[in-house]
Motif scaffolding. Sequence first.
Motif, PDB file in Angstrom:
ATOM      1  N   TYR A 115      60.664  -5.945-151.603  1.00 36.25           N
ATOM      2  CA  TYR A 115      59.314  -5.279-152.164  1.00 36.25           C
ATOM      3  C   TYR A 115      60.162  -4.118-153.047  1.00 36.25           C
ATOM      4  CZ  TYR A 115      55.449  -1.862-152.736  1.00 36.25           C
ATOM      5  OH  TYR A 115      54.749  -0.823-153.132  1.00 36.25           O
ATOM      6  N   LEU A 116      60.903  -3.539-152.452  1.00 38.01           N
ATOM      7  CA  LEU A 116      61.531  -2.263-153.232  1.00 38.01           C
ATOM      8  C   LEU A 116      62.344  -2.594-154.139  1.00 38.01           C
ATOM      9  CD1 LEU A 116      62.413  -0.014-150.269  1.00 38.01           C
ATOM     10  CD2 LEU A 116      60.614   0.601-151.816  1.00 38.01           C
ATOM     11  N   ARG A 117      63.383  -3.719-153.971  1.00 35.87           N
ATOM     12  CA  ARG A 117      64.195  -4.255-154.894  1.00 35.87           C
ATOM     13  C   ARG A 117      63.711  -5.350-156.213  1.00 35.87           C
ATOM     14  NH1 ARG A 117      68.906  -5.720-150.466  1.00 35.87           N
ATOM     15  NH2 ARG A 117      69.055  -3.517-149.500  1.00 35.87           N
ATOM     16  N   GLY A 118      62.725  -5.789-155.697  1.00 40.66           N
ATOM     17  CA  GLY A 118      61.903  -6.847-156.402  1.00 40.66           C
ATOM     18  C   GLY A 118      62.822  -7.931-156.657  1.00 40.66           C
TER      19      GLY A 118
ATOM     20  N   LEU B 185      55.465 -16.373-154.125  1.00 39.35           N
ATOM     21  CA  LEU B 185      54.354 -16.012-153.162  1.00 39.35           C
ATOM     22  C   LEU B 185      55.194 -15.033-151.998  1.00 39.35           C
ATOM     23  CD1 LEU B 185      52.783 -19.514-152.748  1.00 39.35           C
ATOM     24  CD2 LEU B 185      51.594 -17.352-153.125  1.00 39.35           C
ATOM     25  N   PHE B 186      54.722 -14.372-151.270  1.00 38.18           N
ATOM     26  CA  PHE B 186      55.589 -13.303-150.578  1.00 38.18           C
ATOM     27  C   PHE B 186      55.208 -13.633-149.050  1.00 38.18           C
ATOM     28  CE2 PHE B 186      56.019  -8.638-149.944  1.00 38.18           C
ATOM     29  CZ  PHE B 186      57.232  -8.566-150.027  1.00 38.18           C
ATOM     30  N   GLY B 187      56.090 -13.234-148.136  1.00 38.39           N
ATOM     31  CA  GLY B 187      55.859 -13.587-146.703  1.00 38.39           C
ATOM     32  C   GLY B 187      56.449 -14.546-146.163  1.00 38.39           C
ATOM     33  N   HIS B 188      57.287 -14.426-145.051  1.00 37.52           N
ATOM     34  CA  HIS B 188      58.076 -15.566-144.471  1.00 37.52           C
ATOM     35  C   HIS B 188      58.050 -15.808-142.962  1.00 37.52           C
ATOM     36  CE1 HIS B 188      60.954 -12.169-144.157  1.00 37.52           C
ATOM     37  NE2 HIS B 188      61.424 -12.952-143.122  1.00 37.52           N
ATOM     38  N   GLU B 189      57.327 -14.918-142.148  1.00 36.95           N
ATOM     39  CA  GLU B 189      57.015 -15.058-140.933  1.00 36.95           C
ATOM     40  C   GLU B 189      55.662 -15.306-140.594  1.00 36.95           C
ATOM     41  OE1 GLU B 189      58.816 -11.666-139.089  1.00 36.95           O
ATOM     42  OE2 GLU B 189      60.608 -11.730-140.224  1.00 36.95           O
TER      43      GLU B 189
ATOM     44  N   LEU C 162      53.684  -2.412-145.334  1.00 34.03           N
ATOM     45  CA  LEU C 162      55.000  -2.190-145.773  1.00 34.03           C
ATOM     46  C   LEU C 162      55.400  -0.827-145.935  1.00 34.03           C
ATOM     47  CD1 LEU C 162      54.761  -4.559-149.070  1.00 34.03           C
ATOM     48  CD2 LEU C 162      56.128  -5.341-146.948  1.00 34.03           C
ATOM     49  N   GLU C 163      54.554   0.128-145.967  1.00 31.16           N
ATOM     50  CA  GLU C 163      54.894   1.513-145.706  1.00 31.16           C
ATOM     51  C   GLU C 163      55.000   1.944-144.401  1.00 31.16           C
ATOM     52  OE1 GLU C 163      55.361   3.944-148.266  1.00 31.16           O
ATOM     53  OE2 GLU C 163      55.137   2.165-149.700  1.00 31.16           O
TER      54      GLU C 163
ATOM     55  N   ALA D  61      59.819  -4.976-158.546  1.00 29.91           N
ATOM     56  CA  ALA D  61      59.959  -4.122-157.630  1.00 29.91           C
ATOM     57  C   ALA D  61      58.913  -3.069-157.349  1.00 29.91           C
ATOM     58  CB  ALA D  61      61.146  -3.044-157.926  1.00 29.91           C
ATOM     59  N   LYS D  62      58.249  -3.034-156.254  1.00 29.91           N
ATOM     60  CA  LYS D  62      57.192  -2.386-156.069  1.00 29.91           C
ATOM     61  C   LYS D  62      55.977  -2.649-156.749  1.00 29.91           C
ATOM     62  CE  LYS D  62      59.860   1.983-155.124  1.00 29.91           C
ATOM     63  NZ  LYS D  62      59.855   3.509-155.637  1.00 29.91           N
ATOM     64  N   ASP D  63      55.859  -4.205-156.751  1.00 34.02           N
ATOM     65  CA  ASP D  63      54.693  -4.708-157.504  1.00 34.02           C
ATOM     66  C   ASP D  63      54.334  -5.899-156.771  1.00 34.02           C
ATOM     67  OD1 ASP D  63      52.845  -5.377-159.292  1.00 34.02           O
ATOM     68  OD2 ASP D  63      54.108  -5.874-160.907  1.00 34.02           O
ATOM     69  N   VAL D  64      53.690  -5.796-155.658  1.00 38.22           N
ATOM     70  CA  VAL D  64      52.901  -6.861-154.998  1.00 38.22           C
ATOM     71  C   VAL D  64      51.304  -6.715-155.227  1.00 38.22           C
ATOM     72  CG1 VAL D  64      52.795  -5.550-152.783  1.00 38.22           C
ATOM     73  CG2 VAL D  64      52.875  -8.121-152.806  1.00 38.22           C
TER      74      VAL D  64
END
Length: 364
Positions: free
Chosen positions: A53-56, A66-70, A343-344, A18-21
Amino acid sequence: MAVNAMRRTMVAAVLHGAKDVRLEEMPIPQLGPEDLLARVEAASPDFTDRKVYLRGSHPMITIPGLFGHEWAGVVVARGGQADTRWQPGMRVVAANSAPCTDPDPAARCRACRRSRQSMCERLLYNNGAFAPYIRIPGRIAEVNLHELPPQIPFEEAALAEPLACVMQGARRIQISDGDRVVIVGAGPIGLLFIAVLRHRYGRSIRLLSVDHHDDRLALSKSFGADEALNTAGRSLRAGMQEVFGAERADVVIEAVGSTQAHQEAFELVGRGGTLVSFGGVAEGSILSLDLHRLHYEEIRIIPIYHHTPGDFAGAVQAIVHREVPVARLITARLPLIELPRALEMVQERTTLRTILFPWGRFDA
């Protein structure tokens, strides 16, 4: 530097919780026999990414991961047994998942055998769009990878995945001539619903966009809404009466993703009507319904999650043929290093869609 060619590494976004990227140096993805490697030319964070991102956590990602899907980009390498349709240099866009692909239908999962591919019990997800390179698993290359013509910008093609989700919703909703349709929320998804339904049904239906932001409501009319209503501090049903001449609608689409918006959407559904639950909410969220109305007025509730290969193919074609003005959703462009800021911006609703460029170029 995004890529270290000598060390065969890249800097990619990794979600740790959560909130850790974090942007971390890691090896460029290794390929299995049927996989492809693509250079990411454009990627886009959406509200799902913000929620993850917020929920983790999320069903589609293993933490850390790895992050992101579009995304959209160019094929640069292929496994030794990869489909020969795909060659280095091809411009492509891929979905972030693939359902069962066994050639024998009897070997597929129960959901796929029932033509519910978005509910596939073996759904293969793929993340890693927020990076210079992404691996495309062979199963996704088989059913959910499409070549892009040279005139389609990568940044527009990167929005094919959310459009595919909307395509599934539009396909499954029963709409008749003369129906009153309300879209609750004039964010990117609400705007895409307006554009898709207007293209599909023309002027045979009436579309109302409701939101709390006048700038987004103004944009909804350019996407095809007949009327736009700011519901801040006022009764939704009274507003409906004012613009539609009726307090309730035949179809109401919740495109916000909150319990309150779902509650308000249900109150707007008329006799024999349909509530489309599109916006995802946190696990454990409870919706209180008037069961008397649900039963005696035969109100249907249709939840929509994800997409199918057919929906993704339809989304790509809609972008290629300019049937949906996805370019109008792009209101910011940033280098990948500014992912936290992007993200913000999603959370604060200061942008509709932000495009991230892993290579730092804004000419995709």
